[in-house]
Design an enzyme around this catalytic site. Structure first.
Site, PDB file in Angstrom:
ATOM      1  N   HIS A  95       0.856  -1.191   0.000  1.00  0.00           N
ATOM      2  CA  HIS A  95       0.000   0.000   0.000  1.00  0.00           C
ATOM      3  C   HIS A  95       0.888   1.236   0.000  1.00  0.00           C
ATOM      4  O   HIS A  95       1.349   1.661   1.060  1.00  0.00           O
ATOM      5  CB  HIS A  95      -0.867   0.066   1.269  1.00  0.00           C
ATOM      6  CG  HIS A  95      -1.924  -0.988   1.350  1.00  0.00           C
ATOM      7  ND1 HIS A  95      -2.561  -1.275   2.544  1.00  0.00           N
ATOM      8  CD2 HIS A  95      -2.474  -1.804   0.422  1.00  0.00           C
ATOM      9  CE1 HIS A  95      -3.460  -2.235   2.339  1.00  0.00           C
ATOM     10  NE2 HIS A  95      -3.422  -2.581   1.060  1.00  0.00           N
ATOM     11  N   GLU A 155      10.797   1.042   7.842  1.00  0.00           N
ATOM     12  CA  GLU A 155      12.015   1.484   7.159  1.00  0.00           C
ATOM     13  C   GLU A 155      12.556   2.642   7.995  1.00  0.00           C
ATOM     14  O   GLU A 155      13.420   2.440   8.836  1.00  0.00           O
ATOM     15  CB  GLU A 155      11.687   1.892   5.732  1.00  0.00           C
ATOM     16  CG  GLU A 155      12.925   2.290   4.963  1.00  0.00           C
ATOM     17  CD  GLU A 155      12.579   2.957   3.659  1.00  0.00           C
ATOM     18  OE1 GLU A 155      13.266   2.680   2.679  1.00  0.00           O
ATOM     19  OE2 GLU A 155      11.650   3.795   3.611  1.00  0.00           O
ATOM     20  N   GLU A 210      17.458   0.858  -0.857  1.00  0.00           N
ATOM     21  CA  GLU A 210      17.040   1.536  -2.091  1.00  0.00           C
ATOM     22  C   GLU A 210      18.025   2.627  -2.518  1.00  0.00           C
ATOM     23  O   GLU A 210      18.239   2.849  -3.704  1.00  0.00           O
ATOM     24  CB  GLU A 210      15.626   2.102  -1.945  1.00  0.00           C
ATOM     25  CG  GLU A 210      15.468   3.115  -0.837  1.00  0.00           C
ATOM     26  CD  GLU A 210      14.018   3.570  -0.642  1.00  0.00           C
ATOM     27  OE1 GLU A 210      13.142   3.150  -1.394  1.00  0.00           O
ATOM     28  OE2 GLU A 210      13.776   4.352   0.299  1.00  0.00           O
TER      29      GLU A 210
HETATM   30  C1  NOJ Z   1       9.729   4.062  -0.925  1.00  0.00           C
HETATM   31  C2  NOJ Z   1       9.948   2.747  -0.270  1.00  0.00           C
HETATM   32  O1  NOJ Z   1      10.977   2.815   0.677  1.00  0.00           O
HETATM   33  C3  NOJ Z   1      10.223   1.736  -1.351  1.00  0.00           C
HETATM   34  O2  NOJ Z   1      10.560   0.501  -0.776  1.00  0.00           O
HETATM   35  C4  NOJ Z   1       9.022   1.633  -2.238  1.00  0.00           C
HETATM   36  O3  NOJ Z   1       9.294   0.750  -3.279  1.00  0.00           O
HETATM   37  C5  NOJ Z   1       8.675   2.988  -2.832  1.00  0.00           C
HETATM   38  N1  NOJ Z   1       8.585   3.956  -1.800  1.00  0.00           N
HETATM   39  C6  NOJ Z   1       7.366   2.965  -3.606  1.00  0.00           C
HETATM   40  O4  NOJ Z   1       6.302   2.773  -2.726  1.00  0.00           O
HETATM   41 CA    CA Z   2      11.971   4.855   1.660  1.00  0.00          CA
END
Ligand code: NOJ
Ligand code: CA
Length: 708
Positions: free
Chosen positions: A419, A507, A513
């Protein structure tokens, strides 16, 4: 052993006597506290108190200045009404975590204050553990303080000098920074230099930092400042007086500039100060969890740790897309007919691709598969401040929700829901029940939620009382539906998973990322256990084996600043009941022997023993899997080579163990030779030792199993 901090008031000692807390009231009637550890001052006499917003109820805005109104002060004019001492010692069992049992052992002092001019009472509750302090403000039910608004909390942490700090800038919108290691006196200049980059201007303070803040004194004391049980209150940053090295609490405001609307009886979150002369004690501390209430989930049998793969890294690297089309669906959610738009052919969440991940999960024993970009709305979700953005129930035409559900079930794999709220909070709440019901229908046990972008309602911050109440609402509602939550970009955790163990991840810091967004510092992962992880586990999403992102997307020149062995170690050093193997599954096929460690490693622990630790330089931890005789060891280093030297004396005496050691090869380096690793097998006993080099950005992982 009482050090003289010039205070002649009440004192409290920790059970082991290492800590002494002193409390007094100065000539103006302001409460003060001070803390010492093994005879050394840690916190010098520091003010306590709160300032209320004055004026009429409608005047609470950022501009409001203090009136000459005694009613705005909850920081002076106090006298001591009573002091009560008590002791507490219990051992409790978390549903999941770093240890099977946790001892909650402290001495407590409850200080009741009376403000005579206003006939108001304020209680200060101090808990002194063997590894540090927790304290909070409590507002008893009373006639003259029932509904009130905070202008600011005035808690001070007066430090003894220009300590080294491991910090990220104070900011109301993001926590996803690389850490800076500097003296306190350097924070202002370093923050100002960074300001032009990415610091949000609205929340800018040149000496503001976020918690958990790790500090180290010149004579080797480790001090960690954070908070516990952040409920119905703004998140606490700290603002430094850099002439005197005094931090003051800096509560994230709501859109109207106030720091919280409160009603008595109630309490603030706990302010925590963990202290030791041994860095290993900081990540091992349970203070944050202990200051939270016991679990409210009576039957937690549905809460289960999960190891997962996902359709995710391919979008993060830019190999594929969350969206289905480049055409802009001009109309609002639910009304767009996606069957009429032209697909761009780069959509990641296709039924076929998802089935490939389900097959992989089933083959390699993973519990779950996360799929992002499965639901309509990704074409224009970001940066447009869309109120009606996602509906969380309508799949794209090429994602067969029902078919995928049946396929995953037939393979014994659970799907993990995604979500992305786009920070449109009202929109998420209006869809939440239906979204969770859909998850129940298709047996998704967990949701990864996300809060990217500016909050709607517009003007709200990411960590204020108002939005913290939303994160809590989504979590408690999830518990009603027996759903586990992993919230990204939500406020950093403060041990609430004790009370709501369905909060299996957050997170709330710079995760993997960023390795695809330009890279993180190689020592980042050796700072996290001393900062972000003090509040709870992180969905860091480790396990990247291909460090050259351009191999996935020629237009993305980012590089993962870690060795492959370092990526394995993270499953142990960054303990979490939710662990992703984040790379593309095809990259695991290239290194099956190293991938074996990710398959083997446990998620839930009976014991954790920190063997070596220095923030930002190295961390080595041994953990025994719950209900098993297997152990796992992980080490991550920093920016320079590190020689780890450990004893296996934690193993059962008299038993022989097969150790599989996954380490950096001698010529490995995070930058130009990250995939050089070695795997060797050795027989070890509780009498064995290991000397092992971790290269810059490197590390090692060990699995240990008893053998005959
Ligand atoms: C930031 C999140 O940390 C990442 O894991 C996610 O894929 C993107 N937002 C898109 O929701
Ligand atoms: Ca993030």
């Amino acid at each position: 052993m009482l050090v003289s901090l010039g205070m002649h008031g009440q004192t409290l000692k920790s059970p082991n006597g290492n800590f002494v807390l002193e409390f007094s009231i100065n000539e103006k009637g302001s409460p003060l506290y001070a803390l010492s550890y093994k005879g050394k001052p840690v916190i010098q006499p520091s003010r306590l108190g709160l300032e209320l917003a004055g004026g009429s109820k409608t005047e609470f805005n950022a501009e409001i200045r203090k009136q000459a109104d005694p009613k705005t002060s909850l920081y002076d004019g106090f006298s001591l009404a009573s002091v009560k001492h008590s002791a507490f010692d219990e051992t409790w069992e978390p549903v999941w975590g770093e240890t099977k049992t946790i001892r909650n052992h402290y001495n407590e002092m409850e200080v009741s204050l009376r403000q005579n001019s206003t006939e108001r009472s304020l209680t200060l509750r101090f808990r002194l553990f063997d590894d540090g302090l927790g304290f909070r403000y409590e507002f008893p039910a009373q006639k003259n303080l029932s509904y009130f608004v905070l202008r600011e909390e005035l808690t001070e942490f007066a430090l003894t000098g220009d300590h080294t700090a491991y910090w990220i800038p104070g900011d109301y919108d993001t926590q996803e920074y690389d850490y800076t290691i500097s003296r306190l006196s350097e924070i202002r200049k370093l923050t100002e230099a960074a300001k032009t980059d990415n610091l949000s201007q609205t929340s800018f303070s040149p000496t503001g930092v976020q918690t958990a803040l790790q500090l180290k004194t010149q004579d080797g004391l480790y001090i960690n400042i954070h908070e516990a049980a952040l409920l119905n209150y703004g998140c606490m940053h700290l603002e430094l007086d850099d002439k005197n090295f005094v931090f003051r609490s800096w509560i994230t405001p709501d859109a109207n500039g106030t720091r919280g609307h409160l009603q008595a009886p109630s309490a603030t979150p706990w302010r925590t100060v963990i202290v030791s002369d041994d860095a290993r004690d900081i990540p091992a501390s349970h203070i944050t969890l202990n200051l939270n209430e016991p679990s409210k989930i009576k039957d937690p049998s549905w809460i289960k740790p999960m190891k997962y793969v996902g359709v995710w890294w391919e979008m993060i690297t830019g190999k594929s897309e969350w969206s289905y089309t480049y055409d802009l669906p001009a109309v609002q959610i639910g009304k767009t007919d996606y069957t009429r738009v032209k697909p761009h052919g780069r959509h990641g969440a296709t039924t076929e691709n998802v089935k490939r991940y389900i097959d992989f999960a089933a083959r390699h024993g993973f519990d779950g598969v996360l799929v992002e970009g499965w639901n309509i709305g990704w074409e224009d979700w970001f940066g447009n401040s869309k109120d009606f953005v996602f509906d969380f129930v309508t799949p794209y035409p090429d994602f067969d929700l029902e078919g995928i559900y049946r396929y995953a079930k037939s393979k014994g794999v659970k799907m993990i829901m995604h979500h992305e709220t786009s920070s449109s909070i009202r929109n998420y709440e209006r869809h939440l029940d239906k979204a969770y019901q859909l998850m129940n229908k298709y047996e998704y046990p967990a949701v990864k939620s996300g809060y990217v972008g500016d909050i709607i309602p517009r003007g709200e911050n990411h960590y204020s009382q108002w939005i913290n109440n939303h994160y809590q609402y989504a979590l408690e509602k999830a518990a009603e539906y027996k759903i586990m939550v992993n919230a990204h970009e939500a406020v950093r955790p403060t041990g609430l998973s004790r009370t709501y163990p369905n909060l299996i991840g957050n997170e709330s810091a710079r995760g993997t990322e960023y390795q695809a967004f330009g890279g993180s510092k190689p020592n980042h992962v050796s700072v996290l256990p001393f900062t972000r992880l003090i509040g709870g586990p992180m969905d860091y999403t480790p396990g990247i084996f291909e460090m050259d992102i351009s191999k996935m997307n020629p237009n993305n020149k980012s590089h993962v600043n870690a060795t492959l062995a370092n990526q394995l170690a993270l499953y142990v050093t960054l303990s979490s009941p939710l662990q992703m193997a984040a790379d593309l599954i095809e990259n695991y096929g290239r290194f099956p022997d190293a991938f074996q460690f990710i398959k083997d490693v446990a998620l839930d622990w009976e014991k954790s023993i920190y063997l070596e630790a220095e923030p930002g330089e190295y961390i080595t931890v041994a953990r025994k899997a719950k209900n098993s005789d297997q152990w796992f060891v992980g080490n991550t280093g920093g920016n320079t080579p590190f020689t780890s030297d450990i004893s296996f004396d934690f193993l059962d005496a008299g038993k022989r163990y097969e150790a599989i050691i996954y380490s950096d090869a001698k010529d490995a380096h995070y930058k130009d030779n990250p995939q050089a690793y070695e795997i060797r097998k050795e027989i070890v006993t509780s009498g064995s030792r290991l000397k092992q080099v971790s290269v810059p950005g490197g590390g090692y992982a060990i699995s240990l199993k008893p053998v005959k």
